[in-house]
Each structure stands twice: as structure tokens, then as C-alpha cells.
Design a protein around this motif. Structure first.
Motif, PDB file in Angstrom:
ATOM      1  N   PHE A  45       0.847  -1.204   0.000  1.00 45.35           N
ATOM      2  CA  PHE A  45       0.000   0.000   0.000  1.00 45.35           C
ATOM      3  C   PHE A  45       0.881   1.253   0.000  1.00 45.35           C
ATOM      4  O   PHE A  45       0.640   2.215  -0.737  1.00 45.35           O
ATOM      5  CB  PHE A  45      -0.899  -0.032   1.240  1.00 45.35           C
ATOM      6  N   ALA A  46       1.939   1.216   0.822  1.00 40.65           N
ATOM      7  CA  ALA A  46       2.863   2.363   0.914  1.00 40.65           C
ATOM      8  C   ALA A  46       3.627   2.538  -0.402  1.00 40.65           C
ATOM      9  O   ALA A  46       3.838   3.664  -0.874  1.00 40.65           O
ATOM     10  CB  ALA A  46       3.825   2.170   2.077  1.00 40.65           C
ATOM     11  N   ILE A  47       4.022   1.420  -0.996  1.00 43.96           N
ATOM     12  CA  ILE A  47       4.758   1.477  -2.266  1.00 43.96           C
ATOM     13  C   ILE A  47       3.860   2.048  -3.370  1.00 43.96           C
ATOM     14  O   ILE A  47       4.281   2.892  -4.165  1.00 43.96           O
ATOM     15  CB  ILE A  47       5.294   0.075  -2.648  1.00 43.96           C
ATOM     16  N   ASP A  48       2.603   1.607  -3.398  1.00 47.67           N
ATOM     17  CA  ASP A  48       1.670   2.113  -4.410  1.00 47.67           C
ATOM     18  C   ASP A  48       1.467   3.625  -4.264  1.00 47.67           C
ATOM     19  O   ASP A  48       1.398   4.358  -5.255  1.00 47.67           O
ATOM     20  CB  ASP A  48       0.319   1.393  -4.313  1.00 47.67           C
ATOM     21  N   ALA A  49       1.386   4.075  -3.001  1.00 46.39           N
ATOM     22  CA  ALA A  49       1.216   5.517  -2.755  1.00 46.39           C
ATOM     23  C   ALA A  49       2.462   6.285  -3.206  1.00 46.39           C
ATOM     24  O   ALA A  49       2.362   7.360  -3.809  1.00 46.39           O
ATOM     25  CB  ALA A  49       0.946   5.771  -1.272  1.00 46.39           C
ATOM     26  N   ALA A  50       3.635   5.710  -2.939  1.00 44.69           N
ATOM     27  CA  ALA A  50       4.880   6.370  -3.338  1.00 44.69           C
ATOM     28  C   ALA A  50       4.988   6.436  -4.861  1.00 44.69           C
ATOM     29  O   ALA A  50       5.458   7.438  -5.415  1.00 44.69           O
ATOM     30  CB  ALA A  50       6.081   5.629  -2.745  1.00 44.69           C
ATOM     31  N   ALA A  51       4.544   5.382  -5.540  1.00 42.88           N
ATOM     32  CA  ALA A  51       4.572   5.368  -7.004  1.00 42.88           C
ATOM     33  C   ALA A  51       3.669   6.464  -7.550  1.00 42.88           C
ATOM     34  O   ALA A  51       4.036   7.199  -8.475  1.00 42.88           O
ATOM     35  CB  ALA A  51       4.130   4.000  -7.514  1.00 42.88           C
ATOM     36  N   ARG A  52       2.499   6.592  -6.969  1.00 45.43           N
ATOM     37  CA  ARG A  52       1.584   7.653  -7.415  1.00 45.43           C
ATOM     38  C   ARG A  52       2.169   9.033  -7.108  1.00 45.43           C
ATOM     39  O   ARG A  52       2.008   9.987  -7.865  1.00 45.43           O
ATOM     40  CB  ARG A  52       0.229   7.472  -6.712  1.00 45.43           C
ATOM     41  N   ASN A  53       2.883   9.105  -5.986  1.00 43.02           N
ATOM     42  CA  ASN A  53       3.505  10.373  -5.584  1.00 43.02           C
ATOM     43  C   ASN A  53       4.570  10.817  -6.591  1.00 43.02           C
ATOM     44  O   ASN A  53       4.713  12.002  -6.871  1.00 43.02           O
ATOM     45  CB  ASN A  53       4.119  10.213  -4.200  1.00 43.02           C
ATOM     46  N   ILE A  54       5.295   9.847  -7.131  1.00 41.83           N
ATOM     47  CA  ILE A  54       6.299  10.180  -8.154  1.00 41.83           C
ATOM     48  C   ILE A  54       5.597  10.838  -9.340  1.00 41.83           C
ATOM     49  O   ILE A  54       6.046  11.872  -9.847  1.00 41.83           O
ATOM     50  CB  ILE A  54       7.055   8.912  -8.629  1.00 41.83           C
ATOM     51  N   ASP A  55       4.478  10.241  -9.751  1.00 42.06           N
ATOM     52  CA  ASP A  55       3.734  10.786 -10.893  1.00 42.06           C
ATOM     53  C   ASP A  55       3.171  12.176 -10.592  1.00 42.06           C
ATOM     54  O   ASP A  55       2.800  12.917 -11.506  1.00 42.06           O
ATOM     55  CB  ASP A  55       2.585   9.844 -11.269  1.00 42.06           C
ATOM     56  N   ASP A  56       3.100  12.514  -9.311  1.00 40.85           N
ATOM     57  CA  ASP A  56       2.510  13.788  -8.882  1.00 40.85           C
ATOM     58  C   ASP A  56       3.587  14.775  -8.407  1.00 40.85           C
ATOM     59  O   ASP A  56       3.324  15.674  -7.605  1.00 40.85           O
ATOM     60  CB  ASP A  56       1.495  13.508  -7.759  1.00 40.85           C
ATOM     61  N   GLY A  57       4.818  14.553  -8.856  1.00 45.02           N
ATOM     62  CA  GLY A  57       5.871  15.513  -8.546  1.00 45.02           C
ATOM     63  C   GLY A  57       6.547  15.330  -7.197  1.00 45.02           C
ATOM     64  O   GLY A  57       7.320  16.182  -6.763  1.00 45.02           O
ATOM     65  N   GLY A  58       6.259  14.217  -6.532  1.00 41.63           N
ATOM     66  CA  GLY A  58       6.861  13.977  -5.221  1.00 41.63           C
ATOM     67  C   GLY A  58       8.038  13.029  -5.295  1.00 41.63           C
ATOM     68  O   GLY A  58       8.422  12.555  -6.369  1.00 41.63           O
ATOM     69  N   GLY A  59       8.621  12.738  -4.143  1.00 44.01           N
ATOM     70  CA  GLY A  59       9.750  11.822  -4.065  1.00 44.01           C
ATOM     71  C   GLY A  59       9.288  10.368  -3.983  1.00 44.01           C
ATOM     72  O   GLY A  59       8.108  10.086  -3.723  1.00 44.01           O
ATOM     73  N   PRO A  60      10.207   9.425  -4.194  1.00 46.40           N
ATOM     74  CA  PRO A  60       9.855   7.998  -4.283  1.00 46.40           C
ATOM     75  C   PRO A  60       9.772   7.288  -2.937  1.00 46.40           C
ATOM     76  O   PRO A  60      10.331   6.206  -2.760  1.00 46.40           O
ATOM     77  CB  PRO A  60      10.999   7.440  -5.130  1.00 46.40           C
ATOM     78  N   PHE A  61       9.086   7.920  -2.007  1.00 45.37           N
ATOM     79  CA  PHE A  61       9.007   7.348  -0.652  1.00 45.37           C
ATOM     80  C   PHE A  61       7.583   7.465  -0.118  1.00 45.37           C
ATOM     81  O   PHE A  61       6.929   8.494  -0.319  1.00 45.37           O
ATOM     82  CB  PHE A  61       9.948   8.092   0.306  1.00 45.37           C
ATOM     83  N   GLY A  62       7.148   6.408   0.600  1.00 38.00           N
ATOM     84  CA  GLY A  62       5.835   6.413   1.236  1.00 38.00           C
ATOM     85  C   GLY A  62       5.927   5.834   2.628  1.00 38.00           C
ATOM     86  O   GLY A  62       6.829   5.043   2.920  1.00 38.00           O
ATOM     87  N   ALA A  63       5.014   6.214   3.495  1.00 38.05           N
ATOM     88  CA  ALA A  63       5.023   5.699   4.868  1.00 38.05           C
ATOM     89  C   ALA A  63       3.611   5.667   5.434  1.00 38.05           C
ATOM     90  O   ALA A  63       2.750   6.452   5.025  1.00 38.05           O
ATOM     91  CB  ALA A  63       5.913   6.569   5.750  1.00 38.05           C
ATOM     92  N   LEU A  64       3.385   4.733   6.351  1.00 32.80           N
ATOM     93  CA  LEU A  64       2.078   4.588   6.987  1.00 32.80           C
ATOM     94  C   LEU A  64       2.250   4.535   8.500  1.00 32.80           C
ATOM     95  O   LEU A  64       3.241   3.985   8.986  1.00 32.80           O
ATOM     96  CB  LEU A  64       1.402   3.265   6.582  1.00 32.80           C
ATOM     97  N   VAL A  65       1.304   5.065   9.225  1.00 33.22           N
ATOM     98  CA  VAL A  65       1.205   4.785  10.658  1.00 33.22           C
ATOM     99  C   VAL A  65      -0.012   3.892  10.835  1.00 33.22           C
ATOM    100  O   VAL A  65      -1.115   4.226  10.366  1.00 33.22           O
ATOM    101  CB  VAL A  65       1.062   6.070  11.498  1.00 33.22           C
TER     102      VAL A  65
END
Ligand SMILES: [Zn+2]
Length: 180
Positions: A30-50
């Protein structure tokens, strides 16, 4: 001055299982999928969950350093800040045992922040060396950083879907993402 973070709207529309994630791997995916989408949205290749004690999503974070002009907006920091705001406490431990899931092992800044956050468990995907291998600066981190967390009562589980998390870093580099 009012302080506000502008985060992508899609972040809160992601569909986490209401009953909680069945495994570390499910949460990491789930975190990886969010990070992948974040890359497409101008963000860095990292995701995290609490996650809470039943592995239900409390907050999600992605890296918005460049997009938000904020050096501290690593995915872990965003997830921790949002979880604390949501639960109304600076110390997540007061609301039960929480887990921080991150697609990459923590940099020096996030390593320092984790004990203050009150999380009890850290689950990592890629290693810091993987981020450094494509040029990211992980900061001055002690070689025995895992022990430094364990000493403070935080369990660390590494290499969760590490290959997929690493692939994300490589994809970012290969698509010309800015390194910082
Ligand atoms: Zn960090």
C-alpha cells in the motif's frame, strides 16, 4: 502566521482495508503504491504509513520535499505528523502501540524523530544504502541505527518487500526525478 501543509488530495482517497492490513507485506505494498503515485505527482519515491494496534491505517505520508519546498517533509515525517494531529497527541504511545511502515529505512532526520513520535515498531522496505546508491543523502546515521531504536524499545523489521521498494527508487531515477 497559520502553518499548513498542502498535501495531494488523492492521499486521503486511497482505499485502505477498514479491518486492517493482514500482514507487513500488505501494508508495505500500500505504501509502495502511494509512493509510485507520488512520483507521478511531482513527489519523491518514498511512502510511509502509521498503523494502529490492529494494523488499521491511521495516517499515510509521502515525500513532498520538492513539491512543498520543505526539507523535512520526508514520508515518515508526514505520516507521523498527520497521525499525531489526527489522534490529538504528540506521543502516539498514549493511544496504544503504533507501527511506522516506510518504503525505505530512515534517514538521519527520521531516525531522530522516530523515538519522539511514540511508535513502537518500525517496518522498512529498501535500505538506506539503496537510497544512497541513486544519490539521496541519508545524513549522518550511526551504523548501528537499528540497535539505537531497539534500545529505546522500538522493534525494527527490515527488508519487507525490499526488491519492490528498491525498484521504486530506480524507477524514480530512471524517469529523471530530482535527487536531494
Ligand atoms: Zn527521512
Amino acid at each position: 502566521m497559520r502553518f499548513a501543509l498542502t498535501l495531494p488530495e488523492w492521499l486521503d482517497a486511497l482505499d485502505a482495508p477498514p479491518q486492517g492490513f493482514a500482514s507487513d507485506e500488505d501494508a508495505m505494498r500500500f505504501a509502495i503504491d502511494a509512493a509510485a503515485r507520488n512520483i507521478d505527482d511531482g513527489g519523491g519515491p518514498f511512502g510511509a504509513l502509521v498503523l494502529d494496534a490492529r494494523n488499521r491505517l491511521v495516517a499515510i505520508g509521502v515525500n513532498r520535499v520538492i513539491a512543498a519546498h520543505a526539507s523535512c517533509l520526508h514520508a515518515e515525517m508526514v505520516a507521523l505528523l498527520r497521525a499525531q494531529q489526527r489522534l490529538g497527541t504528540h506521543d502516539l504511545a498514549t493511544c496504544g502501540p503504533h507501527t511506522l511502515v516506510s518504503t525505505c529505512a530512515p534517514c538521519a532526520m527520521c531516525l531522530g524523530a522516530i523515538p519522539f513520535s511514540g511508535v513502537r515498531t518500525l517496518v522498512c522496505g529498501a535500505d538506506g544504502a539503496d537510497a544512497e546508491a541513486i544519490g539521496f543523502d541519508e545524513g549522518a546515521k550511526p551504523p548501528d541505527w537499528v540497535a539505537s531504536l531497539v534500545e529505546r524499545g522500538i522493534e525494527v523489521r527490515r527488508d519487507c518487500l525490499a526488491d519492490e521498494a528498491r525498484a521504486l527508487l530506480l524507477r524514480y531515477r530512471d524517469t529523471g526525478g530530482r535527487i536531494y
